[in-house]
Write a protein that holds these residues in place. Structure first.
Motif, PDB file in Angstrom:
ATOM      1  N   ASN A   1       0.796  -1.241   0.000  1.00 54.56           N
ATOM      2  CA  ASN A   1       0.000   0.000   0.000  1.00 54.56           C
ATOM      3  C   ASN A   1       0.827   1.289   0.000  1.00 54.56           C
ATOM      4  N   TYR A   2       2.123   1.202  -0.082  1.00 54.96           N
ATOM      5  CA  TYR A   2       2.938   2.412   0.095  1.00 54.96           C
ATOM      6  C   TYR A   2       2.569   3.520  -0.905  1.00 54.96           C
ATOM      7  N   GLU A   3       2.073   3.129  -2.087  1.00 55.46           N
ATOM      8  CA  GLU A   3       1.752   4.136  -3.096  1.00 55.46           C
ATOM      9  C   GLU A   3       0.586   5.026  -2.661  1.00 55.46           C
ATOM     10  N   TYR A   4      -0.212   4.501  -1.750  1.00 60.07           N
ATOM     11  CA  TYR A   4      -1.365   5.273  -1.277  1.00 60.07           C
ATOM     12  C   TYR A   4      -1.024   6.106  -0.041  1.00 60.07           C
ATOM     13  N   PHE A   5       0.190   5.940   0.437  1.00 62.65           N
ATOM     14  CA  PHE A   5       0.559   6.697   1.641  1.00 62.65           C
ATOM     15  C   PHE A   5       1.100   8.069   1.222  1.00 62.65           C
ATOM     16  N   LYS A   6       0.197   9.030   1.194  1.00 64.98           N
ATOM     17  CA  LYS A   6       0.584  10.390   0.815  1.00 64.98           C
ATOM     18  C   LYS A   6       0.100  11.330   1.911  1.00 64.98           C
ATOM     19  N   PRO A   7       0.900  11.516   2.955  1.00 60.64           N
ATOM     20  CA  PRO A   7       0.421  12.325   4.077  1.00 60.64           C
ATOM     21  C   PRO A   7       0.327  13.809   3.710  1.00 60.64           C
TER      22      PRO A   7
ATOM     23  N   ASN B   1      -6.751   7.665   0.979  1.00 61.70           N
ATOM     24  CA  ASN B   1      -6.223   7.851  -0.379  1.00 61.70           C
ATOM     25  C   ASN B   1      -6.756   6.805  -1.343  1.00 61.70           C
ATOM     26  N   ARG B   2      -6.944   5.615  -0.846  1.00 63.92           N
ATOM     27  CA  ARG B   2      -7.528   4.555  -1.691  1.00 63.92           C
ATOM     28  C   ARG B   2      -8.941   4.977  -2.106  1.00 63.92           C
ATOM     29  N   ARG B   3      -9.663   5.505  -1.126  1.00 65.77           N
ATOM     30  CA  ARG B   3     -11.039   5.911  -1.386  1.00 65.77           C
ATOM     31  C   ARG B   3     -11.079   7.063  -2.392  1.00 65.77           C
ATOM     32  N   LYS B   4     -10.165   8.015  -2.193  1.00 64.11           N
ATOM     33  CA  LYS B   4     -10.082   9.146  -3.118  1.00 64.11           C
ATOM     34  C   LYS B   4      -9.853   8.655  -4.535  1.00 64.11           C
ATOM     35  N   LYS B   5      -8.969   7.684  -4.658  1.00 68.05           N
ATOM     36  CA  LYS B   5      -8.603   7.180  -5.978  1.00 68.05           C
ATOM     37  C   LYS B   5      -9.799   6.535  -6.661  1.00 68.05           C
ATOM     38  N   LYS B   6     -10.582   5.823  -5.826  1.00 67.98           N
ATOM     39  CA  LYS B   6     -11.765   5.169  -6.398  1.00 67.98           C
ATOM     40  C   LYS B   6     -12.748   6.224  -6.905  1.00 67.98           C
TER      41      LYS B   6
END
Lengths: 477, 339
Positions: free
Chosen positions: B59-65, B334-339
């Motif tokens: 999941n590191y790609e979704y870790f955008k603090p 971030n996952r949710r945002k992407k969806k």
């Protein structure tokens, strides 16, 4: 055509005045087929008899009606100008001025005394060639070209220093050298705006990435075989005219620990001595600091018997170990410096008197302990093992801050000093390329070469960048 | 700040960040809580560590603090560094410098981190390389204690209750500190080099071997009663070893550990400044100097062992929050945002 008012006599007077009537300046009028000409040169830089022969040859070409009568292998014709005239004479050319046609014939036949290409005093090898560079670039280049008979070997020349007009040449192998590095060298050389460019050391100062670093960023050598080996690794060699020293870059820290002997000796022997030299780096820097830390702070790390002896020896000394070490280190430096300045036989005598007689007396007088003499002697020998003189000097100087750190904080000081040294080595670059490679950035393929002399020659280039993955090597193989 | 890491550089960075400072002291609270079961508990905790790494890798790609989360992390790392510095200073005072003023030792250590962080990014990243030749020496010396090992100390096992198990797991969490750096630096790893799969497993094994062996050495060398009184068991093992010409090996290794810890501090400081620069453009040099001034000042307030212990004990709970809770929230958002 020159101004009619400028007669040959006034031109001769003008030239003499320009060169302040220097007694070695030859200026005479001579007859040429279309009128008078003035020939001038420095008799101390040009052979008169040779000049006459060349002039006769060119005169004959002119008489034969050749269009390019003045263009030969060593001569050329230019439009007359005072600046070209003074520059030509100053660098040892013959200038022949034709006032009628406003032309200047330049004959390049300077004569300089050169010593024979003997083996450099500070780079002896046991096996291998015993030739060394001399104080003339042409002779030096011939020593390189005879080893590298390839068309890709390129020489570029610049004239630096308004007052000294020093020729600086940089050479590289076009197909191997990194073009960015070549352009970088060119740019840096062209940006030198000094009136006086006298020595290779001065040029080195201008070219280095960080002039305040104690570590040399150019490998200095007077050996043609060493220059050739480095050129074949894609490096650039820079020569200052009138100096036998070639500056080689980009280099890394470990380049200074390699000797041509490594590759002339057996594989195992070469590897053994290479490892020994790397270890000598450790002892040369850390041994006196370690001793000071042990005596001053951590004597409990020694076995009790040895600790007793050390304590007994040190207790007799009226001051702290750091002063004892500094006294002896400075004494060794004095012996070394005086031995260099004196003629060889006297230098050896000074070494014996200084090392043995005074060394013994200084212990007997209770000024330093026996242990300190052993430590300082081992340190000195370790630093002399380094094949590069400039790295040797660097290591000798670096040990002093370590000694001070050890005297103030013991092992803690040494550990902190080691970290500072390590960070510094990672920051240093040679022509913008990493200095501490192949350790940092780590290059496993080249790492073994730091310690082992491979049984075959593989041509390698300096790591190009500090960043992983970004075009590690420049140029094409 | 642009830089690229090789896989090896990345794992070395992570390893040193995770091991520095804590490897000397985490064994005592773990063994105190779990007794001979410590090695079993730690083996289980190691599996959790691996699961965490696998989740991070996935999941590191979704870790955008964002800026707020970044400030939270900066505060957390500041706390970690301050507690490390205080602990190092305390340990050095016990083992080497009882008389030297606190501020001198701290300033020197922080000065090293400042020097490294004012250099180019690659310098800090590669700083850990200096430890590579020293780690095997450290292990060889530890293995000299082999004849003194009491193998029955590892048994009996499975005698602890749930409460002790929980205490043991919490004590083991010290060894996880720094694992969150994976999320911040993973994206800088050369995309041509594979991290997941075997490389990640090898890293996990090295981490496991390092910490588990230190637990085993402590258990094998000391009795449980002895261990409860010894805050740094590894140092005491080294103290009991002697080789030719060196009577007190621990004195060497306390400074090796100090170097290790200073490098860890430099890595955390680098990470803090790096994350800060993600949102605050420019003034990197100024920010680095200010941050390091704070690193000198804050540990001066932790004057006693009790203060240091208090901060260290609370660190575990902060750590769980920043290693599990915050990444989960950020990644899910971030996952949710992407969806």
């Amino acid at each position: 055509m020159m101004d009619d008012a400028v007669s040959t006599d006034s031109l001769i007077l003008y030239i003499k005045k320009t060169f302040h009537n220097s007694s070695d300046l030859f200026v005479e009028e001579m007859e040429w087929q279309n009128g008078p000409a003035v020939v001038c040169y420095f008799t101390t830089m040009t052979e008169g008899a040779e000049v006459n022969l060349q002039l006769e040859l060119i005169r004959k070409r002119a008489a034969d009606g050749l269009t390019d009568w003045g263009r030969t292998a060593i001569s050329s014709v230019h439009a007359f100008s005072i600046s070209v005239l003074t520059e030509s004479i100053s660098i040892g050319f013959v200038a022949v001025i034709f006032p009628e046609s406003n032309l200047l014939l330049q004959i390049m036949m300077p004569k300089f005394v050169l010593r024979s290409p003997n083996e450099p005093e500070n780079e002896h090898v046991i096996r291998g060639p015993h030739e060394g560079f001399v104080e003339g670039f042409d002779a030096n280049m011939s020593l390189i070209r005879k080893r590298l008979a390839i068309p890709n070997l390129v020489v570029q020349t610049l004239r630096l220093g308004n007052d000294t007009q020093t020729l600086v040449n940089y050479i590289y192998i076009e197909s191997i050298a990194d073009e960015d590095v070549v352009a970088n060298v060119k740019r840096r050389l062209e940006s030198i705006k000094s009136n006086k460019v006298i020595s290779a050391g001065q040029v080195e100062d201008y070219l280095e990435d960080s002039v305040w670093s104690p570590f040399p960023q150019f490998l200095n050598t007077e050996r043609p075989d060493r220059v050739v080996a480095n050129l074949l690794e894609g490096k650039i060699a820079i020569f200052t005219n009138n100096s036998p020293t070639a500056l080689i870059a980009p280099v890394n820290f470990f380049s200074f620990y390699e000797s041509p002997d490594d590759y002339n000796a057996r594989v195992l022997v070469g590897s053994f001595y290479r490892i020994l030299r790397i270890l000598s780096f450790m002892t040369a820097i850390f041994l006196p600091a370690f001793y000071i830390a042990v005596v001053g702070f951590h004597s409990e790390i020694l076995p009790i018997e040895l600790s007793k002896q050390v304590k007994l020896g040190v207790n007799e000394i009226p001051y702290r170990p750091i002063f004892e070490a500094l006294l002896l280190e400075l004494f060794i430096e004095l012996i070394r410096e005086s031995a260099i300045r004196l003629p060889t036989p006297i230098g050896q005598t000074v070494g014996i008197v200084g090392g043995l007689v005074i060394g013994n007396a200084i212990v007997d007088a209770g000024l330093v302990s026996n242990f300190m003499v052993i430590v300082v002697a081992m340190t000195a020998i370790s630093s002399f093992v380094i094949p590069s003189w400039e790295m040797n000097m660097t290591i000798r100087i670096i040990r002093f801050p370590f000694m001070l750190a050890a005297s103030m904080f013991g092992f803690f000081g040494i550990a902190i000093g080691t970290l500072v040294l390590f960070i510094h080595l990672m920051n240093v670059s040679s022509l913008k390329q990493p200095y501490f490679t192949p350790i940092v950035p780590f290059d496993p393929a080249k790492f073994k070469d730091v310690f082992f002399r491979s049984p075959y020659v593989r041509l390698k280039k300096q790591q190009k960048t500090f960043t992983h993955g970004a075009d590690k090597e420049g140029g094409d193989h | 700040m642009t830089f690229k890491l090789s896989r090896n550089q990345f794992f070395l960075f992570l390893f040193i960040a995770q091991t520095g400072t804590v490897f000397l002291s985490f064994q005592t609270p773990l063994v105190s809580a779990t007794g001979p079961d410590a090695w079993l508990v730690f083996s289980g905790v190691g599996i959790f560590h691996y699961i965490l790494l696998l989740l991070y890798e996935r999941n590191y790609e979704y870790f955008k603090p964002g800026p707020f989360v970044s400030w939270m992390y900066k505060g957390y790392w500041l706390l970690i560094i301050v507690s490390f510095i205080s602990y190092i200073d305390y340990t050095l005072a016990v083992w080497a410098f009882p008389e030297t003023p606190q501020i001198i030792v701290i300033s020197i250590m922080v000065g090293i981190s400042l020097y490294a962080n004012l250099s180019r990014a690659e310098t800090v990243i590669n700083l850990s390389v200096i430890l590579l030749p020293l780690i095997p020496i450290f292990y060889i010396i530890l293995f000299l204690a082999w004849p003194d090992f009491v193998w029955t100390n590892l048994f009996p096992i499975a005698k602890i209750d749930g409460s002790d198990l929980l205490k043991g797991i919490i004590a083991s969490q010290f060894t996880f500190i720094g694992i969150e750096l994976f999320l911040f630096f993973r994206k800088h790893v050369d995309s041509k080099q594979k991290v997941s799969g075997i490389p990640l497993f090898i890293y996990q094994m090295l981490w496991m071997f390092f910490f588990l062996s230190s637990v085993l050495f402590s258990l094998l060398f000391f009795s449980l009663e002895e261990l409860k009184m010894i805050p740094e068991p590894i140092m005491y093992i080294l103290k009991s070893q002697a080789v030719a010409l060196v009577e007190r090996l621990d004195l060497f290794f306390i400074f090796l550990w100090m170097m290790w810890s200073v490098i860890t501090i430099s890595l955390f400081a680098f990470t803090t400044i790096y994350v800060h620069q993600l949102h605050a453009k420019g003034h990197r040099k100024r920010n680095t100097i200010i941050f390091h001034i704070l690193l000198v000042i804050f540990p001066l307030f932790l004057r006693s062992k009790e203060h240091v212990d208090m901060i260290q004990n609370s660190l575990v709970y902060f750590h769980l929050f920043f290693v599990i809770v915050v990444p989960t929230v950020v990644i899910l958002m971030n996952r949710r945002k992407k969806k």
